[in-house]
Scaffold this motif. Sequence first.
Motif, PDB file in Angstrom:
ATOM      1  N   THR A  42       7.836  15.021  41.824  1.00 35.02           N
ATOM      2  CA  THR A  42       7.242  15.399  43.110  1.00 35.02           C
ATOM      3  C   THR A  42       5.720  15.362  43.047  1.00 35.02           C
ATOM      4  O   THR A  42       5.057  14.774  43.914  1.00 35.02           O
ATOM      5  CB  THR A  42       7.712  16.806  43.525  1.00 35.02           C
ATOM      6  OG1 THR A  42       9.136  16.789  43.702  1.00 35.02           O
ATOM      7  CG2 THR A  42       7.051  17.235  44.833  1.00 35.02           C
ATOM      8  N   HIS A  45      21.799  21.049  47.542  1.00 30.61           N
ATOM      9  CA  HIS A  45      21.220  19.833  48.126  1.00 30.61           C
ATOM     10  C   HIS A  45      19.720  20.022  48.324  1.00 30.61           C
ATOM     11  O   HIS A  45      19.282  21.025  48.884  1.00 30.61           O
ATOM     12  CB  HIS A  45      21.906  19.528  49.464  1.00 30.61           C
ATOM     13  CG  HIS A  45      21.401  18.300  50.146  1.00 30.61           C
ATOM     14  ND1 HIS A  45      20.600  18.350  51.258  1.00 30.61           N
ATOM     15  CD2 HIS A  45      21.575  16.983  49.863  1.00 30.61           C
ATOM     16  CE1 HIS A  45      20.310  17.119  51.648  1.00 30.61           C
ATOM     17  NE2 HIS A  45      20.876  16.267  50.816  1.00 30.61           N
ATOM     18  N   ASN A  46      18.944  19.087  47.816  1.00 33.78           N
ATOM     19  CA  ASN A  46      17.484  19.050  47.991  1.00 33.78           C
ATOM     20  C   ASN A  46      16.804  20.394  47.743  1.00 33.78           C
ATOM     21  O   ASN A  46      16.823  20.887  46.629  1.00 33.78           O
ATOM     22  CB  ASN A  46      17.148  18.473  49.364  1.00 33.78           C
ATOM     23  CG  ASN A  46      17.372  16.963  49.407  1.00 33.78           C
ATOM     24  OD1 ASN A  46      17.589  16.324  48.375  1.00 33.78           O
ATOM     25  ND2 ASN A  46      17.337  16.391  50.592  1.00 33.78           N
ATOM     26  N   ASP A  47      16.211  21.034  48.763  1.00 30.81           N
ATOM     27  CA  ASP A  47      15.405  22.238  48.549  1.00 30.81           C
ATOM     28  C   ASP A  47      16.196  23.374  47.896  1.00 30.81           C
ATOM     29  O   ASP A  47      15.641  24.173  47.136  1.00 30.81           O
ATOM     30  CB  ASP A  47      14.809  22.726  49.877  1.00 30.81           C
ATOM     31  CG  ASP A  47      13.769  21.763  50.424  1.00 30.81           C
ATOM     32  OD1 ASP A  47      13.262  20.932  49.635  1.00 30.81           O
ATOM     33  OD2 ASP A  47      13.477  21.829  51.633  1.00 30.81           O
ATOM     34  N   LEU A 103      12.366  17.146  38.289  1.00 25.32           N
ATOM     35  CA  LEU A 103      12.202  17.058  39.739  1.00 25.32           C
ATOM     36  C   LEU A 103      10.795  17.472  40.162  1.00 25.32           C
ATOM     37  O   LEU A 103      10.193  16.861  41.055  1.00 25.32           O
ATOM     38  CB  LEU A 103      13.248  17.922  40.442  1.00 25.32           C
ATOM     39  CG  LEU A 103      14.710  17.503  40.240  1.00 25.32           C
ATOM     40  CD1 LEU A 103      15.648  18.483  40.924  1.00 25.32           C
ATOM     41  CD2 LEU A 103      14.939  16.092  40.751  1.00 25.32           C
ATOM     42  N   PRO A 122      14.175  11.049  47.160  1.00 27.67           N
ATOM     43  CA  PRO A 122      14.480  11.456  48.546  1.00 27.67           C
ATOM     44  C   PRO A 122      15.750  12.281  48.695  1.00 27.67           C
ATOM     45  O   PRO A 122      15.793  13.222  49.477  1.00 27.67           O
ATOM     46  CB  PRO A 122      14.599  10.115  49.283  1.00 27.67           C
ATOM     47  CG  PRO A 122      13.801   9.154  48.465  1.00 27.67           C
ATOM     48  CD  PRO A 122      13.994   9.589  47.046  1.00 27.67           C
ATOM     49  N   GLU A 123      16.799  11.918  47.959  1.00 29.73           N
ATOM     50  CA  GLU A 123      18.078  12.616  48.080  1.00 29.73           C
ATOM     51  C   GLU A 123      18.550  13.087  46.713  1.00 29.73           C
ATOM     52  O   GLU A 123      18.734  12.283  45.798  1.00 29.73           O
ATOM     53  CB  GLU A 123      19.141  11.693  48.680  1.00 29.73           C
ATOM     54  CG  GLU A 123      19.018  11.459  50.170  1.00 29.73           C
ATOM     55  CD  GLU A 123      19.468  12.662  50.984  1.00 29.73           C
ATOM     56  OE1 GLU A 123      20.349  13.417  50.523  1.00 29.73           O
ATOM     57  OE2 GLU A 123      18.919  12.855  52.078  1.00 29.73           O
ATOM     58  N   VAL A 124      18.732  14.409  46.568  1.00 34.63           N
ATOM     59  CA  VAL A 124      19.230  14.970  45.311  1.00 34.63           C
ATOM     60  C   VAL A 124      20.347  15.958  45.612  1.00 34.63           C
ATOM     61  O   VAL A 124      20.195  16.836  46.477  1.00 34.63           O
ATOM     62  CB  VAL A 124      18.118  15.692  44.515  1.00 34.63           C
ATOM     63  CG1 VAL A 124      18.679  16.198  43.179  1.00 34.63           C
ATOM     64  CG2 VAL A 124      16.926  14.790  44.292  1.00 34.63           C
ATOM     65  N   LYS A 181       8.820  11.604  44.193  1.00 39.21           N
ATOM     66  CA  LYS A 181       9.911  12.500  44.568  1.00 39.21           C
ATOM     67  C   LYS A 181      11.140  11.695  44.979  1.00 39.21           C
ATOM     68  O   LYS A 181      11.051  10.720  45.719  1.00 39.21           O
ATOM     69  CB  LYS A 181       9.487  13.397  45.732  1.00 39.21           C
ATOM     70  CG  LYS A 181      10.562  14.389  46.167  1.00 39.21           C
ATOM     71  CD  LYS A 181      10.062  15.288  47.293  1.00 39.21           C
ATOM     72  CE  LYS A 181      11.137  16.274  47.716  1.00 39.21           C
ATOM     73  NZ  LYS A 181      10.671  17.176  48.810  1.00 39.21           N
ATOM     74  N   LYS A 185      18.531   8.042  45.147  1.00 39.06           N
ATOM     75  CA  LYS A 185      19.531   9.100  45.332  1.00 39.06           C
ATOM     76  C   LYS A 185      20.024   9.532  43.957  1.00 39.06           C
ATOM     77  O   LYS A 185      20.476   8.710  43.163  1.00 39.06           O
ATOM     78  CB  LYS A 185      20.693   8.600  46.200  1.00 39.06           C
ATOM     79  CG  LYS A 185      20.286   8.232  47.627  1.00 39.06           C
ATOM     80  CD  LYS A 185      21.469   7.699  48.420  1.00 39.06           C
ATOM     81  CE  LYS A 185      21.104   7.474  49.879  1.00 39.06           C
ATOM     82  NZ  LYS A 185      20.089   6.419  50.060  1.00 39.06           N
ATOM     83  N   TRP A 216      26.600   8.391  50.811  1.00 34.92           N
ATOM     84  CA  TRP A 216      25.437   7.546  50.514  1.00 34.92           C
ATOM     85  C   TRP A 216      25.760   6.059  50.637  1.00 34.92           C
ATOM     86  O   TRP A 216      24.940   5.202  50.300  1.00 34.92           O
ATOM     87  CB  TRP A 216      24.940   7.840  49.096  1.00 34.92           C
ATOM     88  CG  TRP A 216      24.304   9.194  48.947  1.00 34.92           C
ATOM     89  CD1 TRP A 216      23.904  10.034  49.943  1.00 34.92           C
ATOM     90  CD2 TRP A 216      23.995   9.864  47.709  1.00 34.92           C
ATOM     91  NE1 TRP A 216      23.363  11.182  49.414  1.00 34.92           N
ATOM     92  CE2 TRP A 216      23.409  11.103  48.050  1.00 34.92           C
ATOM     93  CE3 TRP A 216      24.145   9.537  46.362  1.00 34.92           C
ATOM     94  CZ2 TRP A 216      22.972  12.023  47.095  1.00 34.92           C
ATOM     95  CZ3 TRP A 216      23.718  10.450  45.396  1.00 34.92           C
ATOM     96  CH2 TRP A 216      23.138  11.670  45.760  1.00 34.92           C
TER      97      TRP A 216
END
Length: 202
Positions: free
Chosen positions: A125, A98-100, A121, A132-134, A130, A78, A172
């Motif tokens: 990937t 968040h993510n995408d 990032l 999982p949580e960004v 990659k 994370k 988290w």
Amino acid sequence: MADVFGNGREDAASLDNVLHPAEVTVLGVGNVILRDEGFGVRVAEYLDAHYDFPEDVQIIDGGTLGIELTQYVTGTKKLLVIDSINGGQAPGTRFHFHNDAIMEHFQDKLSAHEVGIQDVLALLTVTGHKIPEVVVLGAQPYDLEAGVELSPEMKELLPQIADEALSVLKEWGIEPREKAENGAVNYGIVAEEAVKDEMKQG
């Protein structure tokens, strides 16, 4: 807090820390000699000064490093990035990606360190690492002139973004303990000492 520049500090990130990353990484980025551009680093310093974090959480001062940050976040599960974000909005506007949505934002490559985050990032990937949580938190800067102090307006936002960061960490499963005594951080002195140490090493 790990300072990836080293600067001769005892808490500088060691090779062991790089090879065995924490489960959760809080990464403050930005240029601390351009006032509000250093907002992410200042928030990370604030969190480090006011809270005790579990051993599986690392607080990183990433400065303006780019792809070099890969070694400090590879393997973390994370990642919370805190930054001064030029999103073309009114000064003080807060951002939460968040993510995408992060990669969509960074397509514009608005600053050197944002390019670095995007590249890190993307590299993780394509190499099968990659994260999982960004989450990326930040605010539109007010003042990008030379100077080590945040603008008064940005300084007011600092504890608000810090609280938002704590909320993300809580989601988290991370709840740091507030330190009994919180000494005020003199960012001017911190920056001056860092510059002096860098000049000595150079």
